[in-house]
Design a protein around this motif. Structure first.
Motif, PDB file in Angstrom:
ATOM      1  N   MET A 173      55.487  50.484  97.055  1.00  0.00           N
ATOM      2  CA  MET A 173      54.553  50.971  96.034  1.00  0.00           C
ATOM      3  C   MET A 173      53.331  51.672  96.623  1.00  0.00           C
ATOM      4  O   MET A 173      52.789  52.585  96.028  1.00  0.00           O
ATOM      5  CB  MET A 173      54.127  49.815  95.126  1.00  0.00           C
ATOM      6  CG  MET A 173      53.862  48.527  95.842  1.00  0.00           C
ATOM      7  SD  MET A 173      53.569  47.156  94.699  1.00  0.00           S
ATOM      8  CE  MET A 173      55.158  46.924  93.930  1.00  0.00           C
ATOM      9  N   VAL A 174      52.939  51.238  97.806  1.00  0.00           N
ATOM     10  CA  VAL A 174      51.725  51.808  98.386  1.00  0.00           C
ATOM     11  C   VAL A 174      51.897  53.294  98.692  1.00  0.00           C
ATOM     12  O   VAL A 174      51.003  54.098  98.464  1.00  0.00           O
ATOM     13  CB  VAL A 174      51.323  51.037  99.657  1.00  0.00           C
ATOM     14  CG1 VAL A 174      50.085  51.644 100.277  1.00  0.00           C
ATOM     15  CG2 VAL A 174      51.106  49.572  99.348  1.00  0.00           C
ATOM     16  N   ASN A 195      51.111  63.044  93.055  1.00  0.00           N
ATOM     17  CA  ASN A 195      50.230  62.359  92.097  1.00  0.00           C
ATOM     18  C   ASN A 195      49.339  63.324  91.353  1.00  0.00           C
ATOM     19  O   ASN A 195      49.035  63.153  90.180  1.00  0.00           O
ATOM     20  CB  ASN A 195      49.347  61.334  92.829  1.00  0.00           C
ATOM     21  CG  ASN A 195      50.080  60.037  93.067  1.00  0.00           C
ATOM     22  OD1 ASN A 195      51.031  59.725  92.355  1.00  0.00           O
ATOM     23  ND2 ASN A 195      49.661  59.300  94.067  1.00  0.00           N
ATOM     24  N   GLN A 210      57.536  59.804  90.495  1.00  0.00           N
ATOM     25  CA  GLN A 210      58.493  58.987  91.229  1.00  0.00           C
ATOM     26  C   GLN A 210      59.865  59.634  91.258  1.00  0.00           C
ATOM     27  O   GLN A 210      60.579  59.561  92.262  1.00  0.00           O
ATOM     28  CB  GLN A 210      58.563  57.587  90.606  1.00  0.00           C
ATOM     29  CG  GLN A 210      57.321  56.756  90.908  1.00  0.00           C
ATOM     30  CD  GLN A 210      57.212  55.509  90.063  1.00  0.00           C
ATOM     31  OE1 GLN A 210      57.998  55.302  89.137  1.00  0.00           O
ATOM     32  NE2 GLN A 210      56.229  54.677  90.368  1.00  0.00           N
ATOM     33  N   LYS A 261      51.159  64.200  86.370  1.00  0.00           N
ATOM     34  CA  LYS A 261      50.397  63.177  85.668  1.00  0.00           C
ATOM     35  C   LYS A 261      51.326  62.477  84.689  1.00  0.00           C
ATOM     36  O   LYS A 261      52.320  63.064  84.243  1.00  0.00           O
ATOM     37  CB  LYS A 261      49.245  63.849  84.906  1.00  0.00           C
ATOM     38  CG  LYS A 261      48.218  64.510  85.830  1.00  0.00           C
ATOM     39  CD  LYS A 261      47.344  63.482  86.465  1.00  0.00           C
ATOM     40  CE  LYS A 261      46.262  64.102  87.319  1.00  0.00           C
ATOM     41  NZ  LYS A 261      45.512  63.084  88.068  1.00  0.00           N
ATOM     42  N   PRO A 262      50.986  61.238  84.313  1.00  0.00           N
ATOM     43  CA  PRO A 262      51.812  60.578  83.307  1.00  0.00           C
ATOM     44  C   PRO A 262      51.748  61.323  81.972  1.00  0.00           C
ATOM     45  O   PRO A 262      50.809  62.084  81.737  1.00  0.00           O
ATOM     46  CB  PRO A 262      51.200  59.181  83.189  1.00  0.00           C
ATOM     47  CG  PRO A 262      49.896  59.229  83.877  1.00  0.00           C
ATOM     48  CD  PRO A 262      49.898  60.401  84.798  1.00  0.00           C
ATOM     49  N   ALA A 263      52.740  61.080  81.114  1.00  0.00           N
ATOM     50  CA  ALA A 263      52.728  61.686  79.778  1.00  0.00           C
ATOM     51  C   ALA A 263      51.536  61.124  79.036  1.00  0.00           C
ATOM     52  O   ALA A 263      51.413  59.929  78.865  1.00  0.00           O
ATOM     53  CB  ALA A 263      54.018  61.326  79.055  1.00  0.00           C
ATOM     54  N   ARG A 264      50.617  61.991  78.613  1.00  0.00           N
ATOM     55  CA  ARG A 264      49.430  61.513  77.903  1.00  0.00           C
ATOM     56  C   ARG A 264      49.751  61.302  76.436  1.00  0.00           C
ATOM     57  O   ARG A 264      50.555  62.017  75.854  1.00  0.00           O
ATOM     58  CB  ARG A 264      48.305  62.553  77.998  1.00  0.00           C
ATOM     59  CG  ARG A 264      47.976  62.998  79.389  1.00  0.00           C
ATOM     60  CD  ARG A 264      46.959  62.083  80.017  1.00  0.00           C
ATOM     61  NE  ARG A 264      46.381  62.713  81.198  1.00  0.00           N
ATOM     62  CZ  ARG A 264      46.136  62.083  82.326  1.00  0.00           C
ATOM     63  NH1 ARG A 264      46.445  60.810  82.451  1.00  0.00           N
ATOM     64  NH2 ARG A 264      45.605  62.710  83.341  1.00  0.00           N
ATOM     65  N   PHE A 265      49.034  60.352  75.828  1.00  0.00           N
ATOM     66  CA  PHE A 265      49.156  60.153  74.386  1.00  0.00           C
ATOM     67  C   PHE A 265      48.416  61.299  73.686  1.00  0.00           C
ATOM     68  O   PHE A 265      47.375  61.739  74.135  1.00  0.00           O
ATOM     69  CB  PHE A 265      48.515  58.821  74.011  1.00  0.00           C
ATOM     70  CG  PHE A 265      48.708  58.434  72.577  1.00  0.00           C
ATOM     71  CD1 PHE A 265      49.749  57.602  72.217  1.00  0.00           C
ATOM     72  CD2 PHE A 265      47.863  58.900  71.590  1.00  0.00           C
ATOM     73  CE1 PHE A 265      49.935  57.229  70.903  1.00  0.00           C
ATOM     74  CE2 PHE A 265      48.045  58.553  70.266  1.00  0.00           C
ATOM     75  CZ  PHE A 265      49.088  57.704  69.926  1.00  0.00           C
ATOM     76  N   GLY A 266      48.974  61.770  72.594  1.00  0.00           N
ATOM     77  CA  GLY A 266      48.264  62.749  71.792  1.00  0.00           C
ATOM     78  C   GLY A 266      48.517  64.179  72.184  1.00  0.00           C
ATOM     79  O   GLY A 266      47.743  65.066  71.872  1.00  0.00           O
ATOM     80  N   PRO A 277      54.606  57.728  94.748  1.00  0.00           N
ATOM     81  CA  PRO A 277      53.756  58.214  93.657  1.00  0.00           C
ATOM     82  C   PRO A 277      53.613  57.220  92.506  1.00  0.00           C
ATOM     83  O   PRO A 277      54.370  56.251  92.414  1.00  0.00           O
ATOM     84  CB  PRO A 277      54.480  59.472  93.177  1.00  0.00           C
ATOM     85  CG  PRO A 277      55.344  59.871  94.289  1.00  0.00           C
ATOM     86  CD  PRO A 277      55.755  58.609  94.972  1.00  0.00           C
ATOM     87  N   MET A 278      52.651  57.477  91.636  1.00  0.00           N
ATOM     88  CA  MET A 278      52.283  56.530  90.589  1.00  0.00           C
ATOM     89  C   MET A 278      52.978  56.789  89.244  1.00  0.00           C
ATOM     90  O   MET A 278      53.281  55.854  88.529  1.00  0.00           O
ATOM     91  CB  MET A 278      50.772  56.594  90.356  1.00  0.00           C
ATOM     92  CG  MET A 278      49.942  56.384  91.587  1.00  0.00           C
ATOM     93  SD  MET A 278      50.015  54.702  92.242  1.00  0.00           S
ATOM     94  CE  MET A 278      48.823  53.863  91.227  1.00  0.00           C
ATOM     95  N   LEU A 282      51.531  65.554  71.487  1.00  0.00           N
ATOM     96  CA  LEU A 282      52.583  66.046  70.605  1.00  0.00           C
ATOM     97  C   LEU A 282      52.036  67.061  69.605  1.00  0.00           C
ATOM     98  O   LEU A 282      50.876  67.015  69.218  1.00  0.00           O
ATOM     99  CB  LEU A 282      53.173  64.887  69.811  1.00  0.00           C
ATOM    100  CG  LEU A 282      54.291  64.090  70.450  1.00  0.00           C
ATOM    101  CD1 LEU A 282      54.836  63.117  69.421  1.00  0.00           C
ATOM    102  CD2 LEU A 282      55.396  65.009  70.924  1.00  0.00           C
TER     103      LEU A 282
END
Lengths: 443, 352
Positions: B289-290, B338, B299, B342-347, B293-294, B349
């Motif tokens: 994990m270290v 990273n 990943q 970026k992760p899928a952000r809320f909002g 990617p996050m 859509l």
């Protein structure tokens, strides 16, 4: 079963008091009625020392567009106007009343009869809700009448009634749905009329099957109200998460729920609206759960606003030996209280008594970049990164990484194996970035 | 109300998780593979493993106690994991002092020099392994052939190349058309003595590869034992599926394409899946994990990169095995990934 998509955690539910019927707490000798127990401007005090007040009498008046009326929760004599430490730990202006025998203001229907006929018009309803000081009882205490006024150009399509109660331990909404289900649905119908919507959905997590069954059955008698069971996942009671779970729509970043055609109200608010509109009764009492691993007798009480929290603890078996922390609200989003003398306010949903051994945080270790906070975040943020940026005071990056989208649900910190105070950092980031954004608006 | 109350920001409850718990679940997951290595390589495997673990923990202890003078983190289990993984990545015949050098490089340079647990950009065990591979190429590629502990042949008698190493040697023969992959598999890979004469054939089939009956590093030989541990980690949510699936999938597809184009030169991708250190790398090192990617998307990108680089090195690189290099190269890209994924952000859509 429906739920929201992004993130979320499953803290142990520990709903110890879910089968405890709501008991009415005796009226205390002295109440402390805060004039800022809603979101927005504090109410203007209308009484002075020595005044006699009746239960339900207006004692502080809404002082702006976003503000709310406050009524006397008891009958008695105003003994003092003073600053009193509230649940946030700050001293705020409050009206202190010595209570005498309970006498209600004229025109308030205190009988338990259910009044099913809705006679008021749309505008009259909103006016009445405003007059009766109804605010959102889910915790945010946003004045309800303001929510009912849909901005020009926007259209409400759904009324969503929040019966999720996703916070562990708390059971006040659960008990209310079971014991005052019909009144709550009448309140829902009133809200639908005020909003001009044809459809309302009551969202309830599947860990309350009795409430789902009870309300589903009752809802058959009401037009346009459906009950939707939801998969248990925290923070489903968050406004944005609940809209997503029930309608699949996402509130855009930095926008209000009305963008999706939805207005969300808590079950407690719907009940308060019923009482305000049908019974002419102002919001002066609410259901509060007293629970926690240290609580001797977890209970649900109907409490007058302004009652010191110590009274509730006394009636729930007294102060436990191993008490380490008192939380106003649930364990995920509630506030740790500095004193048990802080009064109950309109937004108090629960009092949590935590044992000593569970009161301290774990020691903070290095971030091992396990990404659990990233996958737990229901807003799709990177809590580890925002925390880093905040600790380096990189406010521009903090803003770019959407710190203002954070709903402060605490899922990131809950899940962090290194015990890092992620939400503390993020709150600081929201505060600083919020200041920066506001100062930009002034130029 | 005489008690002093604790005040802190929310949340007031915490998931029952700690660094220690995560690290120990990885250690428990590696136990089946450890047992298999003891079974096939005997006491030598026990020696390598013990020295590696003790050396790694000791190096971390000495640095924290006398150099950094900071908090000790040797109890959190992360040094033990590095020790076990380092041992898993070397042959059982490796000299004790070389293992200690590996431990010093792994913990001292790759981990502590960057700030200790959570700060290392590269997987410490892999840095140590690659350092040893480049510095001691002969010792690091002399493989005792795995023989069951209670088998009738003695261990010292047979040493040979790994399946992949041997295969690589045959590439010239393959390309010259002297031999085909099919023949090699049927007859086995030729084994040579020091003079280069063929002394026998290394018969290798799926079954041997799966069980671990082959030459190789301590921990890479038994695919079944490794997968057992991986299932445990996935069930405990110590690792997530994204990196393993992306890594294995991309390696399989990449190898499969070349196999379909020219099956006379390129071996069936299934062999690539189960031979060598791929499974070990995929589940135990790429998922570190270290250094990975996050975000979920990041990943997956990381896993695909690892898979493709692994197969490129195996096909055309100077080494028979590409897993270590592939993971280290992708570790270096993790910060960029990273930033880019970026992760899928809320909002985000579109509204109705």
């Amino acid at each position: 079963m429906k739920t929201f998509k992004l993130g979320g955690v499953h803290p142990p539910e520990n709903k110890f008091s879910s089968s405890e019927a709501i008991q009415t707490l005796p009226i205390p000798k002295k109440v402390f009625v805060s004039v800022s127990q809603h979101l927005g401007a504090p109410a203007t005090v209308l009484v002075k020392r020595g005044d006699e007040v009746k239960t339900g009498q207006l004692i502080a008046k809404s002082s702006g567009f976003i503000s709310a009326n406050i009524h006397s929760p008891v009958t008695g004599k105003v003994s003092k106007l003073d600053n009193v430490m509230d649940q946030s730990g700050y001293k705020r202006p409050a009206i202190i009343i010595d209570t005498t025998e309970d006498v209600w203001e004229d025109g308030i229907d205190t009988t338990p009869d259910i009044n099913r006929e809705i006679t008021l018009t749309k505008d009259e309803i909103i006016k009445r809700i405003n007059e009766m000081g109804v605010v959102g009882l889910g915790g945010a205490t946003f004045p309800t009448h303001v929510k009912m006024m849909v901005p020009d150009g926007k259209k409400a399509e759904y009324l969503i009634i929040n019966g999720v109660e996703c916070e562990p331990y708390l059971t006040s909404d659960h008990r209310l749905m079971l014991e005052k289900g019909e009144e709550m649905l009448i309140g829902t119908t009133i809200l639908m009329k005020a909003l001009g919507v044809a459809k309302a959905i009551v969202g309830i997590e599947s860990n309350k099957p009795d409430a789902i069954q009870h309300l589903t059955q009752l809802a058959t008698k009401f037009n346009g109200i459906t009950v939707q069971a939801l998969k248990v996942k925290y923070p489903q009671g968050g406004e944005k998460q609940l809209i997503k779970a029930l309608t699949g729509r996402e509130v855009p970043s930095a926008k209000l729920p009305i963008e999706t055609g939805c207005v969300v109200d808590n079950v407690g608010t719907a009940f308060a609206v019923y009482e305000a509109v049908q019974k002419n009764k102002p919001l002066i009492e609410r259901v509060v759960t007293v629970t926690g691993k240290a609580a001797k007798k977890p209970s649900n009480f109907r409490v007058r606003v302004g009652t010191p929290i110590s009274e509730l603890i006394e009636h729930a078996g007294g102060v436990p030996e191993n008490l380490g922390k008192i939380i106003g609200g649930g364990p995920m989003m509630g506030k740790a209280l500095m004193s048990a003398e802080a009064p109950i306010v309109k937004g108090s949903s629960g009092i949590l008594l935590m044992p000593l051994e569970e009161s301290d945080r774990a020691a903070m270790k290095s971030c091992i970049r396990c990404a659990r906070c990233v996958s737990a975040c229901p807003m799709g943020l990177e809590p580890y990164l925002i925390a880093q940026e905040v600790s380096h005071k990189m406010w521009d990056r903090t803003e770019a990484d959407k710190v203002m989208d954070c709903i402060e649900c605490g899922s990131c910190q809950y899940t962090c194996p290194s015990g890092r105070p992620l939400l503390d950092y993020i709150r600081l980031g929201k505060f600083k970035v919020g200041q920066i954004i506001r100062s930009r608006g002034k130029n | 109300m005489d008690n002093l109350l604790t005040i802190s920001g929310s949340p007031h409850v915490h998931a029952n998780e700690s660094i220690k718990k995560i690290m120990y679940s990885v250690i428990y997951a590696m136990i089946p593979a450890m047992l298999v290595s003891f079974y096939f390589f005997g006491l030598d495997a026990v020696r390598v493993l013990a020295i590696s673990v003790v050396a790694c923990v000791l190096v971390e202890f000495l640095i924290q106690k006398y150099l950094i003078k900071g908090d000790l983190t040797i109890n959190d289990g992360s040094a033990i994991i590095t020790g076990v993984l380092l041992a898993f990545n070397v042959p059982s015949s490796l000299s004790t002092w070389i293992i200690i050098v590996g431990a010093i490089v792994s913990i001292g340079i790759a981990k502590m020099a960057f700030g200790g647990v959570g700060k290392n950009p590269f997987n410490p065990a892999l840095v140590g392994r690659v350092f040893l591979l480049i510095s001691f190429p002969v010792q690091m590629t002399t493989w005792p052939i795995a023989k069951p502990l209670f088998g009738n042949s003695t261990l010292d008698a047979v040493t040979g190349a790994t399946f992949l190493g041997n295969l690589k040697d045959q590439v010239n023969n393959l390309e010259a058309g002297k031999v085909t992959v099919g023949q090699l598999i049927e007859k086995g890979l030729p084994q040579y003595n020091e003079l280069g004469d063929i002394v026998g054939y290394q018969v290798t089939n799926y079954q041997d590869l799966l069980l671990g009956q082959m030459g190789g590093s301590l921990g890479e030989i038994s695919v079944i034992a490794l997968i057992l541990g991986a299932i445990f980690m996935l069930a405990k949510k110590t690792i997530t599926w994204q990196i393993p699936v992306a890594y294995l999938g991309s390696a399989f597809v990449f190898a499969g394409i070349f196999w379909l184009i020219n099956p006379d030169v390129y071996i069936n991708p299934l062999y690539h899946m189960i031979a060598g250190g791929l499974i070990l790398g995929v589940f135990y090192m790429a998922t570190d994990m270290v250094s990975s990617p996050m975000s979920v998307k990041g990943q997956i990108v990381f896993g695909i990169g690892c898979g493709v680089i692994t197969m490129v090195i195996r096909f055309w690189g100077g080494y028979p095995e590409g897993v270590s290099f592939a993971i280290l190269i992708m570790n270096a890209f993790a910060p960029v990934i990273n930033r880019g994924f970026k992760p899928a952000r809320f909002g985000k859509l579109k509204m109705v």
